[in-house]
Motif scaffolding. Structure first.
Motif, PDB file in Angstrom:
ATOM      1  N   ALA A  51       0.785  -1.166   0.022  1.00 14.16           N
ATOM      2  CA  ALA A  51       0.329  -0.157  -0.223  1.00 14.16           C
ATOM      3  C   ALA A  51       0.838   0.862   0.058  1.00 14.16           C
ATOM      4  O   ALA A  51       2.176   1.389   1.089  1.00 14.16           O
ATOM      5  CB  ALA A  51      -0.964  -0.036   1.288  1.00 14.16           C
ATOM      6  N   SER A  52       1.075   1.986  -0.935  1.00 14.45           N
ATOM      7  CA  SER A  52       1.691   3.393  -0.907  1.00 14.45           C
ATOM      8  C   SER A  52       0.916   3.924  -0.390  1.00 14.45           C
ATOM      9  O   SER A  52      -0.247   4.057  -0.280  1.00 14.45           O
ATOM     10  CB  SER A  52       2.116   4.146  -2.681  1.00 14.45           C
ATOM     11  N   ARG A  53       1.266   5.390   0.185  1.00 15.71           N
ATOM     12  CA  ARG A  53       0.612   6.376   1.036  1.00 15.71           C
ATOM     13  C   ARG A  53       1.809   7.781   0.731  1.00 15.71           C
ATOM     14  O   ARG A  53       2.865   7.963   1.108  1.00 15.71           O
ATOM     15  CB  ARG A  53       1.372   6.212   2.128  1.00 15.71           C
ATOM     16  N   ASP A  54       0.898   9.260  -0.033  1.00 14.64           N
ATOM     17  CA  ASP A  54       1.478  10.263   0.157  1.00 14.64           C
ATOM     18  C   ASP A  54       1.522  10.620   0.985  1.00 14.64           C
ATOM     19  O   ASP A  54       1.158  10.032   2.371  1.00 14.64           O
ATOM     20  CB  ASP A  54       0.550  11.043  -0.679  1.00 14.64           C
ATOM     21  N   TRP A  55       3.243  11.213   1.663  1.00 11.29           N
ATOM     22  CA  TRP A  55       4.051  11.578   3.110  1.00 11.29           C
ATOM     23  C   TRP A  55       4.586  12.426   2.776  1.00 11.29           C
ATOM     24  O   TRP A  55       5.095  12.646   2.753  1.00 11.29           O
ATOM     25  CB  TRP A  55       4.467  10.151   3.623  1.00 11.29           C
ATOM     26  N   HIS A  56       3.599  13.694   2.417  1.00  9.21           N
ATOM     27  CA  HIS A  56       4.888  14.974   2.681  1.00  9.21           C
ATOM     28  C   HIS A  56       4.985  15.861   3.775  1.00  9.21           C
ATOM     29  O   HIS A  56       4.466  15.843   4.788  1.00  9.21           O
ATOM     30  CB  HIS A  56       3.310  15.859   1.279  1.00  9.21           C
ATOM     31  N   PRO A  57       6.008  16.733   2.906  1.00  8.44           N
ATOM     32  CA  PRO A  57       6.622  17.516   4.591  1.00  8.44           C
ATOM     33  C   PRO A  57       5.362  18.733   5.099  1.00  8.44           C
ATOM     34  O   PRO A  57       4.658  18.201   3.358  1.00  8.44           O
ATOM     35  CB  PRO A  57       7.869  18.101   3.864  1.00  8.44           C
ATOM     36  N   THR A  97       6.519   4.265   1.347  1.00  9.17           N
ATOM     37  CA  THR A  97       5.928   5.639   1.634  1.00  9.17           C
ATOM     38  C   THR A  97       6.523   6.616   0.924  1.00  9.17           C
ATOM     39  O   THR A  97       8.059   6.720   0.393  1.00  9.17           O
ATOM     40  CB  THR A  97       6.435   6.308   3.098  1.00  9.17           C
ATOM     41  N   LYS A  98       6.138   7.715  -0.352  1.00  8.50           N
ATOM     42  CA  LYS A  98       6.563   8.510  -1.336  1.00  8.50           C
ATOM     43  C   LYS A  98       6.313   9.827  -0.687  1.00  8.50           C
ATOM     44  O   LYS A  98       5.293  10.768  -0.169  1.00  8.50           O
ATOM     45  CB  LYS A  98       5.627   8.374  -2.682  1.00  8.50           C
ATOM     46  N   PRO A 105       7.223  16.306  -6.320  1.00  7.79           N
ATOM     47  CA  PRO A 105       5.762  15.622  -6.228  1.00  7.79           C
ATOM     48  C   PRO A 105       5.828  13.930  -5.261  1.00  7.79           C
ATOM     49  O   PRO A 105       5.485  13.632  -4.635  1.00  7.79           O
ATOM     50  CB  PRO A 105       4.881  16.154  -7.647  1.00  7.79           C
ATOM     51  N   GLY A 106       6.526  13.528  -5.781  1.00  6.22           N
ATOM     52  CA  GLY A 106       5.808  12.273  -5.921  1.00  6.22           C
ATOM     53  C   GLY A 106       5.191  11.176  -6.010  1.00  6.22           C
ATOM     54  O   GLY A 106       4.590  10.887  -4.935  1.00  6.22           O
ATOM     55  N   TYR A 107       4.507  10.930  -7.151  1.00  8.18           N
ATOM     56  CA  TYR A 107       3.183  10.689  -7.919  1.00  8.18           C
ATOM     57  C   TYR A 107       3.662   9.405  -7.862  1.00  8.18           C
ATOM     58  O   TYR A 107       2.696   8.425  -7.421  1.00  8.18           O
ATOM     59  CB  TYR A 107       3.174  11.058  -8.845  1.00  8.18           C
ATOM     60  N   SER A 108       4.816   8.562  -7.830  1.00  5.19           N
ATOM     61  CA  SER A 108       4.947   6.790  -8.379  1.00  5.19           C
ATOM     62  C   SER A 108       5.390   6.392  -6.748  1.00  5.19           C
ATOM     63  O   SER A 108       6.144   6.716  -6.209  1.00  5.19           O
ATOM     64  CB  SER A 108       5.762   7.303  -9.403  1.00  5.19           C
ATOM     65  N   TYR A 141      -3.048  10.431 -11.710  1.00  7.58           N
ATOM     66  CA  TYR A 141      -1.166  11.070 -11.132  1.00  7.58           C
ATOM     67  C   TYR A 141      -1.102   9.597 -10.732  1.00  7.58           C
ATOM     68  O   TYR A 141      -0.185   8.818 -11.322  1.00  7.58           O
ATOM     69  CB  TYR A 141      -1.671  12.121 -10.003  1.00  7.58           C
ATOM     70  N   CYS A 142      -1.549   9.216  -9.090  1.00  5.08           N
ATOM     71  CA  CYS A 142      -0.531   8.264  -8.833  1.00  5.08           C
ATOM     72  C   CYS A 142      -0.699   6.630  -9.034  1.00  5.08           C
ATOM     73  O   CYS A 142       0.144   6.028  -9.640  1.00  5.08           O
ATOM     74  CB  CYS A 142      -0.288   8.512  -7.268  1.00  5.08           C
ATOM     75  N   VAL A 143      -1.561   6.059  -9.760  1.00  5.01           N
ATOM     76  CA  VAL A 143      -2.071   5.345 -10.080  1.00  5.01           C
ATOM     77  C   VAL A 143      -1.161   5.333 -11.597  1.00  5.01           C
ATOM     78  O   VAL A 143       0.089   3.799 -11.698  1.00  5.01           O
ATOM     79  CB  VAL A 143      -3.145   4.808 -10.836  1.00  5.01           C
ATOM     80  N   SER A 144      -1.438   6.199 -12.506  1.00  8.50           N
ATOM     81  CA  SER A 144      -0.706   6.647 -13.693  1.00  8.50           C
ATOM     82  C   SER A 144       0.969   6.073 -13.663  1.00  8.50           C
ATOM     83  O   SER A 144       1.719   5.533 -14.123  1.00  8.50           O
ATOM     84  CB  SER A 144      -1.188   7.264 -14.754  1.00  8.50           C
ATOM     85  N   GLY A 145       1.323   7.015 -13.115  1.00 11.87           N
ATOM     86  CA  GLY A 145       2.612   7.313 -12.220  1.00 11.87           C
ATOM     87  C   GLY A 145       3.677   6.393 -11.485  1.00 11.87           C
ATOM     88  O   GLY A 145       4.395   5.793 -12.253  1.00 11.87           O
ATOM     89  N   SER A 146       2.834   5.402 -11.279  1.00 11.78           N
ATOM     90  CA  SER A 146       3.297   4.352 -10.353  1.00 11.78           C
ATOM     91  C   SER A 146       2.620   3.154 -11.898  1.00 11.78           C
ATOM     92  O   SER A 146       3.523   2.302 -11.613  1.00 11.78           O
ATOM     93  CB  SER A 146       2.622   3.290  -9.534  1.00 11.78           C
ATOM     94  N   VAL A 147       1.617   3.162 -12.695  1.00  8.41           N
ATOM     95  CA  VAL A 147       1.721   1.686 -13.302  1.00  8.41           C
ATOM     96  C   VAL A 147       3.358   2.017 -14.919  1.00  8.41           C
ATOM     97  O   VAL A 147       3.352   1.206 -14.672  1.00  8.41           O
ATOM     98  CB  VAL A 147       0.744   1.892 -14.387  1.00  8.41           C
ATOM     99  N   LEU A 148       2.783   2.869 -15.137  1.00  6.85           N
ATOM    100  CA  LEU A 148       4.363   3.354 -16.287  1.00  6.85           C
ATOM    101  C   LEU A 148       4.883   2.950 -15.394  1.00  6.85           C
ATOM    102  O   LEU A 148       6.153   2.878 -16.265  1.00  6.85           O
ATOM    103  CB  LEU A 148       4.005   5.404 -16.848  1.00  6.85           C
ATOM    104  N   ASP A 149       5.559   3.722 -14.367  1.00  8.35           N
ATOM    105  CA  ASP A 149       6.873   3.189 -13.715  1.00  8.35           C
ATOM    106  C   ASP A 149       7.047   1.880 -14.042  1.00  8.35           C
ATOM    107  O   ASP A 149       8.531   0.992 -13.707  1.00  8.35           O
ATOM    108  CB  ASP A 149       7.480   3.657 -12.606  1.00  8.35           C
ATOM    109  N   ALA A 150       6.353   0.784 -13.198  1.00 13.95           N
ATOM    110  CA  ALA A 150       6.620  -0.874 -13.060  1.00 13.95           C
ATOM    111  C   ALA A 150       6.771  -0.986 -14.520  1.00 13.95           C
ATOM    112  O   ALA A 150       7.348  -2.074 -15.153  1.00 13.95           O
ATOM    113  CB  ALA A 150       4.913  -1.072 -12.803  1.00 13.95           C
TER     114      ALA A 150
END
Ligand code: VGL
Length: 199
Positions: A51-57, A97-98, A105-108, A141-150
């Motif tokens: 499970a990924s999570r956006d974890w911004h400062p 954690t990203k 932005p850390g989308y992926s 955003y984060c789904v497509s970024g992750s999928v394209l990197d995969a």
């Protein structure tokens, strides 16, 4: 032929701030939760779950007040950054954690790390994973970024069509993101062997 032993499930950013009532709500963001829970129940004990999570400062160029595109969301340790309370993540889930940098932005999910500081890709490689099933938020955003990197990393990818939702800054963004993922080699599907409730 699916080699189930080499598959993993990735749930992207199903966090309170991306759901209705949150700081950056994805329309229908919470409506992916029941479908994801069915996938989680099917996957449990059969494949690793991430499970990924956006974890911004609190201060990042990703946020509008600091020159970025988005309202302040998913700040480290806040209620908005928690996973949706109805999402049934097993205790064995590996959290990725990203978005911790103040200038990216850390989308992926591939920009993220396990609690031990391993990159997501290194963890997948250590477990000999060659096929990712991906659902969650946000499609565009984060789904497509992750999928394209995969796909770039050489993994086979199945996007769980009934378990994604998009931000839609521009109408049609999700549809365009789905087309881009498909063109890059992702399968967009509702895999029946994983979609129904296990007996
Ligand atoms: C996301 C917009 C901004 C996402 C994150 O999780 O898809 N979208 N930050």
């Amino acid at each position: 032929m699916i080699d189930i032993d080499r598959s993993a499930l990735l749930i992207v950013d199903v966090q309170n701030d991306f759901c209705p009532g949150g700081a950056l709500p994805v329309p229908g963001g919470d409506q992916v939760v029941p479908a994801l829970n069915r996938y989680l129940a099917n996957a449990a004990g059969r494949m690793p779950i991430y499970a990924s999570r956006d974890w911004h400062p609190a201060t990042t160029t990703h946020f509008k007040p600091y020159g970025g595109e988005w309202p302040i969301h998913c700040v480290q340790g806040t209620a908005g950054a928690r996973f949706h309370p109805d999402l049934q993540l097993p205790v064995s889930t590996t959290v990725i954690t990203k978005g911790e940098a103040s200038d990216k932005p850390g989308y992926s999910a591939f920009e993220g790390y396990t609690a031990d500081g391993k990159t997501f890709l290194a963890d997948l490689q250590d477990r000999h994973i060659n096929h990712l099933y991906v659902g969650g938020l946000a499609t565009d955003y984060c789904v497509s970024g992750s999928v394209l990197d995969a796909l770039r990393a050489g993994l086979r990818v199945t996007v769980l069509e009934d378990a994604i939702a998009g931000v839609e800054v521009q109408p049609g963004d999700s549809e365009r993101a789905i087309a881009e993922m498909r063109e890059a080699g992702a399968e967009i599907a509702t895999p029946t062997h994983l979609a129904s409730m296990p007996e």
